[in-house]
Design a protein around this motif. Structure first.
Motif, mmCIF file in Angstrom:
data_model
loop_
_atom_site.group_PDB
_atom_site.id
_atom_site.type_symbol
_atom_site.label_atom_id
_atom_site.label_comp_id
_atom_site.label_asym_id
_atom_site.label_seq_id
_atom_site.Cartn_x
_atom_site.Cartn_y
_atom_site.Cartn_z
ATOM 1 N N GLY A 88 0.802 -1.213 0.000
ATOM 2 C CA GLY A 88 0.000 0.000 0.000
ATOM 3 C C GLY A 88 0.836 1.264 0.000
ATOM 4 O O GLY A 88 0.408 2.303 -0.519
ATOM 5 N N LEU A 89 2.038 1.186 0.570
ATOM 6 C CA LEU A 89 2.955 2.331 0.544
ATOM 7 C C LEU A 89 3.581 2.516 -0.838
ATOM 8 O O LEU A 89 4.071 3.599 -1.162
ATOM 9 N N GLY A 90 3.604 1.446 -1.635
ATOM 10 C CA GLY A 90 4.211 1.515 -2.952
ATOM 11 C C GLY A 90 5.380 0.581 -3.152
ATOM 12 O O GLY A 90 6.077 0.654 -4.164
ATOM 13 N N ALA A 91 5.630 -0.308 -2.208
ATOM 14 C CA ALA A 91 6.734 -1.262 -2.348
ATOM 15 C C ALA A 91 6.297 -2.475 -3.155
ATOM 16 O O ALA A 91 5.119 -2.852 -3.153
ATOM 17 N N PHE A 92 7.241 -3.084 -3.848
ATOM 18 C CA PHE A 92 7.042 -4.423 -4.381
ATOM 19 C C PHE A 92 7.188 -5.393 -3.219
ATOM 20 O O PHE A 92 8.071 -5.213 -2.368
ATOM 21 N N VAL A 93 6.381 -6.406 -3.171
ATOM 22 C CA VAL A 93 6.453 -7.396 -2.094
ATOM 23 C C VAL A 93 6.564 -8.778 -2.708
ATOM 24 O O VAL A 93 5.755 -9.150 -3.562
ATOM 25 N N VAL A 94 7.589 -9.537 -2.291
ATOM 26 C CA VAL A 94 7.783 -10.897 -2.793
ATOM 27 C C VAL A 94 7.913 -11.852 -1.614
ATOM 28 O O VAL A 94 8.387 -11.482 -0.539
ATOM 29 N N ALA A 95 7.468 -13.063 -1.821
ATOM 30 C CA ALA A 95 7.552 -14.075 -0.775
ATOM 31 C C ALA A 95 8.999 -14.479 -0.539
ATOM 32 O O ALA A 95 9.828 -14.486 -1.463
ATOM 33 N N ASP A 96 9.294 -14.838 0.687
ATOM 34 C CA ASP A 96 10.623 -15.343 1.044
ATOM 35 C C ASP A 96 10.667 -16.822 0.690
ATOM 36 O O ASP A 96 10.688 -17.694 1.553
ATOM 37 N N SER A 97 10.703 -17.108 -0.609
ATOM 38 C CA SER A 97 10.621 -18.504 -1.043
ATOM 39 C C SER A 97 11.829 -19.346 -0.649
ATOM 40 O O SER A 97 11.675 -20.560 -0.449
ATOM 41 N N PRO A 98 13.044 -18.764 -0.471
ATOM 42 C CA PRO A 98 14.120 -19.625 0.046
ATOM 43 C C PRO A 98 13.864 -20.071 1.478
ATOM 44 O O PRO A 98 14.225 -21.186 1.862
ATOM 45 N N ALA A 99 13.270 -19.168 2.280
ATOM 46 C CA ALA A 99 13.012 -19.449 3.697
ATOM 47 C C ALA A 99 14.247 -20.033 4.362
ATOM 48 O O ALA A 99 14.180 -21.008 5.102
ATOM 49 N N ALA A 100 15.400 -19.417 4.091
ATOM 50 C CA ALA A 100 16.677 -19.943 4.580
ATOM 51 C C ALA A 100 17.495 -18.883 5.289
ATOM 52 O O ALA A 100 18.719 -18.944 5.313
ATOM 53 N N GLY A 101 16.805 -17.891 5.858
ATOM 54 C CA GLY A 101 17.517 -16.886 6.621
ATOM 55 C C GLY A 101 17.667 -15.567 5.893
ATOM 56 O O GLY A 101 17.286 -15.410 4.721
ATOM 57 N N LEU A 102 18.264 -14.619 6.615
ATOM 58 C CA LEU A 102 18.354 -13.238 6.163
ATOM 59 C C LEU A 102 19.089 -13.084 4.836
ATOM 60 O O LEU A 102 18.595 -12.458 3.896
ATOM 61 N N ASN A 103 20.283 -13.649 4.731
ATOM 62 C CA ASN A 103 21.081 -13.426 3.527
ATOM 63 C C ASN A 103 20.495 -14.130 2.312
ATOM 64 O O ASN A 103 20.561 -13.612 1.192
ATOM 65 N N ALA A 104 19.877 -15.279 2.520
ATOM 66 C CA ALA A 104 19.189 -15.955 1.419
ATOM 67 C C ALA A 104 18.014 -15.118 0.935
ATOM 68 O O ALA A 104 17.751 -15.021 -0.274
ATOM 69 N N ALA A 105 17.298 -14.500 1.873
ATOM 70 C CA ALA A 105 16.183 -13.629 1.498
ATOM 71 C C ALA A 105 16.682 -12.437 0.680
ATOM 72 O O ALA A 105 16.046 -12.038 -0.314
ATOM 73 N N LEU A 106 17.812 -11.866 1.070
ATOM 74 C CA LEU A 106 18.363 -10.736 0.328
ATOM 75 C C LEU A 106 18.814 -11.141 -1.065
ATOM 76 O O LEU A 106 18.612 -10.399 -2.035
ATOM 77 N N ARG A 107 19.427 -12.311 -1.182
ATOM 78 C CA ARG A 107 19.821 -12.778 -2.522
ATOM 79 C C ARG A 107 18.603 -13.012 -3.396
ATOM 80 O O ARG A 107 18.623 -12.729 -4.604
ATOM 81 N N HIS A 108 17.540 -13.538 -2.801
ATOM 82 C CA HIS A 108 16.301 -13.744 -3.540
ATOM 83 C C HIS A 108 15.725 -12.412 -3.992
ATOM 84 O O HIS A 108 15.288 -12.265 -5.148
ATOM 85 N N GLY A 109 15.717 -11.433 -3.105
ATOM 86 C CA GLY A 109 15.235 -10.113 -3.480
ATOM 87 C C GLY A 109 16.067 -9.493 -4.584
ATOM 88 O O GLY A 109 15.539 -8.866 -5.515
ATOM 89 N N GLU A 110 17.376 -9.667 -4.492
ATOM 90 C CA GLU A 110 18.271 -9.149 -5.534
ATOM 91 C C GLU A 110 17.949 -9.790 -6.876
ATOM 92 O O GLU A 110 17.886 -9.101 -7.908
ATOM 93 N N ALA A 111 17.740 -11.107 -6.896
ATOM 94 C CA ALA A 111 17.427 -11.797 -8.148
ATOM 95 C C ALA A 111 16.117 -11.291 -8.737
ATOM 96 O O ALA A 111 15.984 -11.132 -9.962
ATOM 97 N N THR A 112 15.157 -11.003 -7.862
ATOM 98 C CA THR A 112 13.880 -10.472 -8.325
ATOM 99 C C THR A 112 14.068 -9.104 -8.962
ATOM 100 O O THR A 112 13.500 -8.802 -10.020
ATOM 101 N N VAL A 113 14.883 -8.278 -8.330
ATOM 102 C CA VAL A 113 15.163 -6.954 -8.883
ATOM 103 C C VAL A 113 15.896 -7.070 -10.210
ATOM 104 O O VAL A 113 15.565 -6.376 -11.183
#
Length: 226
Positions: free
Chosen positions: A80-105
């Protein structure tokens, strides 16, 4: 939360600004070190990320923000603020989530500079974030900003040709230095460094001046006598 939601970032990659990736744990388990806040803790965690993302989206250097989270309620508010939101599909911790977000970007904006930003910066000021991102762009490589304590990291940036290679968690400043990332020492940017893990950190953020969501949540915390 499946797929991607959000209303900002319609440039389709034509812009030259930064794409930020913000991780968020499910609110029920987020900010465990704020256990003293009791039942207010999930509301504080949500308030922190809403103020962080809101300030990031208001930053002149930022093209878009992607939040990686499995919390559907938080995801809806952030979209609602204007962010893209993606699921944490790796579900393997903080750095895995960031790598997933990077790949999405990268799939959406392959030539964009990308940065990982902590979601617990409730005093974040768009102008200070812009200064730090300009300093990172000048580094022409991976670069990071240490937290207020000087041991962690609040922001890790990379140019389009290099992977983000995040090493967040614990003593991440030393880890990012060892990985070859350049440390951003100027500007001082206190609002970009002041993450919140403890009640003492929250007091420091409040002294800087927090965003509207955190102000409300912190008032509720004060009312219950924490």
């Amino acid at each position: 939360m499946d797929g991607m939601s959000g209303v900002r970032g319609g440039s389709g990659g034509d812009g030259t600004g930064w794409s930020l990736v913000v991780p968020l744990k499910p609110l029920e388990v987020a900010k465990s070190r704020l256990a003293a806040a009791g039942t207010v803790r999930p509301a504080l965690a949500l308030a922190f990320v809403l103020d962080t993302v809101g300030a990031a989206l208001a930053c002149a250097e930022v093209e878009d923000v992607t939040v990686v989270t499995d919390d559907p309620a938080a995801g809806a508010e952030l979209a609602g603020l204007g962010a893209f939101v993606v699921a944490d599909s790796p579900a393997a911790g903080l750095n895995a989530a960031l790598r997933h977000g990077e790949a999405t970007v990268r799939a959406r904006r392959p030539h964009a500079p990308v940065a990982a930003l902590n979601g617990d910066l409730p005093a974040l000021r768009p102008a200070e974030l812009a200064e730090v991102l300009r300093a990172a762009a000048g580094a022409c490589e991976r670069a990071f900003l240490a937290d207020a304590a000087g041991t962690g990291t609040t922001l890790l940036c990379t140019v389009p040709c290099l992977p983000l290679a995040p090493g967040f968690g614990g003593a991440s400043r030393a880890r990012h230095l060892a990985s070859g990332a350049a440390e951003i020492t100027l500007p001082a940017a206190p609002s970009v460094r002041q993450d919140v893990d403890t009640l003492e950190d929250l007091a420091a953020a409040l002294a800087l001046g927090v965003g509207p969501f955190t102000a409300v949540a912190a008032a509720a915390l004060t009312a219950r006598g924490a």
